[in-house]
Write a protein that holds these residues in place. Structure first.
Motif, mmCIF file in Angstrom:
data_model
loop_
_atom_site.group_PDB
_atom_site.id
_atom_site.type_symbol
_atom_site.label_atom_id
_atom_site.label_comp_id
_atom_site.label_asym_id
_atom_site.label_seq_id
_atom_site.Cartn_x
_atom_site.Cartn_y
_atom_site.Cartn_z
ATOM 1 N N VAL A 15 0.692 -1.264 0.014
ATOM 2 C CA VAL A 15 -0.425 -0.071 0.073
ATOM 3 C C VAL A 15 1.099 1.285 0.328
ATOM 4 O O VAL A 15 1.896 1.135 0.629
ATOM 5 C CB VAL A 15 -1.382 0.035 0.972
ATOM 6 N N PRO A 16 0.152 2.222 -0.487
ATOM 7 C CA PRO A 16 1.345 4.034 -0.837
ATOM 8 C C PRO A 16 1.395 4.162 0.467
ATOM 9 O O PRO A 16 2.897 5.109 0.869
ATOM 10 C CB PRO A 16 0.950 4.249 -1.547
ATOM 11 N N THR A 17 0.317 4.398 1.652
ATOM 12 C CA THR A 17 0.927 4.602 2.705
ATOM 13 C C THR A 17 0.266 4.333 3.776
ATOM 14 O O THR A 17 -0.471 2.965 4.038
ATOM 15 C CB THR A 17 -0.114 6.461 2.723
ATOM 16 N N LEU A 18 1.303 4.992 5.255
ATOM 17 C CA LEU A 18 0.323 4.277 6.548
ATOM 18 C C LEU A 18 -0.580 4.369 6.685
ATOM 19 O O LEU A 18 -1.757 3.501 7.060
ATOM 20 C CB LEU A 18 1.070 4.321 7.601
ATOM 21 N N ALA A 19 -1.707 5.349 5.984
ATOM 22 C CA ALA A 19 -3.295 6.111 6.540
ATOM 23 C C ALA A 19 -3.863 4.495 5.762
ATOM 24 O O ALA A 19 -4.539 3.653 5.859
ATOM 25 C CB ALA A 19 -3.177 7.523 5.553
ATOM 26 N N ASP A 20 -3.396 4.203 4.512
ATOM 27 C CA ASP A 20 -3.759 2.957 3.821
ATOM 28 C C ASP A 20 -3.844 1.684 4.408
ATOM 29 O O ASP A 20 -4.673 0.648 4.834
ATOM 30 C CB ASP A 20 -3.375 2.317 2.459
ATOM 31 N N LEU A 21 -2.923 1.744 5.379
ATOM 32 C CA LEU A 21 -2.145 0.327 5.869
ATOM 33 C C LEU A 21 -3.209 0.577 7.282
ATOM 34 O O LEU A 21 -3.773 -0.618 7.214
ATOM 35 C CB LEU A 21 -0.802 0.358 6.832
ATOM 36 N N ARG A 22 -3.930 1.615 7.872
ATOM 37 C CA ARG A 22 -4.751 1.761 8.932
ATOM 38 C C ARG A 22 -6.163 0.568 8.209
ATOM 39 O O ARG A 22 -6.360 0.160 8.579
ATOM 40 C CB ARG A 22 -4.865 2.986 8.794
ATOM 41 N N GLU A 23 -6.116 1.942 7.082
ATOM 42 C CA GLU A 23 -7.655 1.709 6.352
ATOM 43 C C GLU A 23 -7.611 0.092 6.211
ATOM 44 O O GLU A 23 -8.989 -0.914 6.579
ATOM 45 C CB GLU A 23 -7.905 2.675 5.530
ATOM 46 N N HIS A 24 -6.661 -0.700 6.237
ATOM 47 C CA HIS A 24 -6.905 -1.964 5.455
ATOM 48 C C HIS A 24 -7.146 -2.931 6.649
ATOM 49 O O HIS A 24 -7.083 -4.278 6.769
ATOM 50 C CB HIS A 24 -5.629 -2.964 4.797
ATOM 51 N N ARG A 25 -5.908 -2.613 7.896
ATOM 52 C CA ARG A 25 -6.240 -2.843 8.627
ATOM 53 C C ARG A 25 -7.575 -3.230 9.630
ATOM 54 O O ARG A 25 -7.750 -4.394 9.621
ATOM 55 C CB ARG A 25 -5.508 -2.545 10.128
ATOM 56 N N ASP A 26 -7.814 -2.276 8.961
ATOM 57 C CA ASP A 26 -9.438 -2.092 10.376
ATOM 58 C C ASP A 26 -10.248 -2.908 8.903
ATOM 59 O O ASP A 26 -10.725 -3.519 9.580
ATOM 60 C CB ASP A 26 -10.297 -1.075 9.752
ATOM 61 N N LEU A 29 0.711 0.424 14.438
ATOM 62 C CA LEU A 29 0.618 1.491 13.642
ATOM 63 C C LEU A 29 0.380 2.545 13.956
ATOM 64 O O LEU A 29 0.518 3.495 13.166
ATOM 65 C CB LEU A 29 -0.546 0.727 13.275
ATOM 66 N N ASP A 30 -0.145 2.853 15.052
ATOM 67 C CA ASP A 30 -0.672 4.371 15.739
ATOM 68 C C ASP A 30 0.783 5.352 15.931
ATOM 69 O O ASP A 30 0.398 6.309 15.343
ATOM 70 C CB ASP A 30 -1.306 3.934 16.919
ATOM 71 N N ALA A 31 1.623 4.410 16.637
ATOM 72 C CA ALA A 31 2.911 5.062 16.851
ATOM 73 C C ALA A 31 3.117 5.391 15.720
ATOM 74 O O ALA A 31 4.111 6.303 15.443
ATOM 75 C CB ALA A 31 4.119 4.225 17.624
ATOM 76 N N GLU A 32 3.690 4.301 14.759
ATOM 77 C CA GLU A 32 4.650 4.319 13.050
ATOM 78 C C GLU A 32 3.818 5.380 12.386
ATOM 79 O O GLU A 32 4.739 5.909 11.705
ATOM 80 C CB GLU A 32 4.327 3.245 12.452
ATOM 81 N N ILE A 33 2.490 5.820 12.292
ATOM 82 C CA ILE A 33 1.547 6.629 11.748
ATOM 83 C C ILE A 33 1.625 8.155 12.733
ATOM 84 O O ILE A 33 2.670 9.129 11.921
ATOM 85 C CB ILE A 33 0.335 6.744 11.812
ATOM 86 N N GLU A 34 2.422 8.166 13.706
ATOM 87 C CA GLU A 34 2.596 9.565 14.735
ATOM 88 C C GLU A 34 3.818 9.921 14.144
ATOM 89 O O GLU A 34 5.003 10.742 13.309
ATOM 90 C CB GLU A 34 2.690 8.610 15.744
ATOM 91 N N HIS A 35 4.947 8.923 13.548
ATOM 92 C CA HIS A 35 6.416 8.975 13.922
ATOM 93 C C HIS A 35 6.353 9.298 11.755
ATOM 94 O O HIS A 35 7.658 10.492 11.834
ATOM 95 C CB HIS A 35 7.467 7.264 13.783
ATOM 96 N N TYR A 36 6.031 8.706 10.549
ATOM 97 C CA TYR A 36 6.568 9.142 9.457
ATOM 98 C C TYR A 36 5.194 9.290 8.828
ATOM 99 O O TYR A 36 5.530 10.197 7.955
ATOM 100 C CB TYR A 36 6.159 7.255 8.780
ATOM 101 N N GLY A 37 3.390 9.844 9.877
ATOM 102 C CA GLY A 37 2.864 10.465 8.912
ATOM 103 C C GLY A 37 2.156 9.711 8.014
ATOM 104 O O GLY A 37 2.818 8.590 7.913
ATOM 105 N N PRO A 38 0.696 10.263 8.471
ATOM 106 C CA PRO A 38 -0.124 9.540 7.723
ATOM 107 C C PRO A 38 -0.035 9.224 6.438
ATOM 108 O O PRO A 38 -0.843 7.805 5.851
ATOM 109 C CB PRO A 38 -1.305 9.512 8.239
ATOM 110 N N ASP A 39 0.270 10.018 5.271
ATOM 111 C CA ASP A 39 0.464 10.110 4.231
ATOM 112 C C ASP A 39 1.873 9.967 3.047
ATOM 113 O O ASP A 39 1.601 10.107 2.085
ATOM 114 C CB ASP A 39 -0.398 11.332 3.423
#
Length: 164
Positions: A75-86, A140-150
Motif C-alpha cells: 500500500v502507498p501510505t500508512l493511512a492506507d495500511l490503517r484502512e486495510h487493518r480495519d 501502527l498508531d506510533a508508526e503513523i505518528e513517526h512517519y505521518g499518515p500520508d
C-alpha cells in the motif's frame, strides 16, 4: 512479480473477498476462474483465482509440505495500511501485524485460509539503524505518528508498481 494465481474452493467467493476487503477490481469472470487487478495497477491482472470445488483439502504448505507461504501486497501510505487493518479486522481475516524495521506488515487469511500480507515500506532515505530486519509487534498508531499518515512508501514511487 507480475501476478499470482491461487487455487481456491470457490472462485466467486474468493473474488468477492479480494474486491470487498482489499479493493481489487474484477477484470474477467468465468464460472470457475476470476482475474483481478490491484488498485492503482495497470497490469492486465494481478491475481487469478481458479475454483477447484468445496471438497478441496486445505493447503499443507508450511505444515507438512513445501509450498508458498504468502503473497504480499503493498500500500502507498500508512493511512492506507490503517484502512486495510480495519477492513481486515472487520472481515475477521486479520491474523497478525509485525514491524519488520523497513516494512510495516499486516497478515491475514482469505476465505480458504491462504495467508497474505499487506505492507508499507519505509522510504529509502529514512532507513537507519532503527530499521534493521526484525520481527516485533506493530504499533501502527506510533508508526503513523513517526512517519505521518500520508508519506509515500519506498516502492510506491516506482512507476508501474502494483499496489493495493
Amino acid at each position: 512479480m507480475n501476478h499470482a494465481v491461487l487455487y481456491v474452493r470457490d472462485a466467486q467467493r474468493s473474488a468477492a473477498f479480494y474486491r470487498e476487503v482489499l479493493g481489487f477490481r474484477e477484470i474477467v469472470s468465468l464460472p470457475n476462474a476470476v482475474f483481478l487487478r490491484a488498485p492503482d495497477s495497470d497490469n492486465d491482472h494481478d491475481l487469478g483465482l481458479f475454483g477447484v470445488g468445496e471438497a478441496a483439502a486445505p493447503s499443507p504448505a508450511g505444515r507438512s509440505a513445501v509450498g508458498l507461504y504468502h503473497l504480499a501486497w503493498e500500500v502507498p501510505t500508512l493511512a492506507d495500511l490503517r484502512e486495510h487493518r480495519d477492513r481486515l479486522a472487520e472481515a475477521g481475516a486479520l491474523v497478525g501485524a509485525s514491524d519488520h524495521g523497513s516494512t510495516k506488515a499486516l497478515y491475514a487469511k482469505d476465505p480458504d485460509g491462504l495467508e497474505f500480507e499487506v505492507s508499507w515500506l519505509v522510504p529509502h532515505e529514512l532507513l537507519g539503524d532503527d530499521t534493521e530486519m526484525r520481527t516485533l509487534p506493530l504499533d501502527l498508531d506510533a508508526e503513523i505518528e513517526h512517519y505521518g499518515p500520508d508519506r509515500t512508501g519506498a516502492l510506491s514511487r516506482v512507476p508501474g508498481t502494483a499496489r493495493t
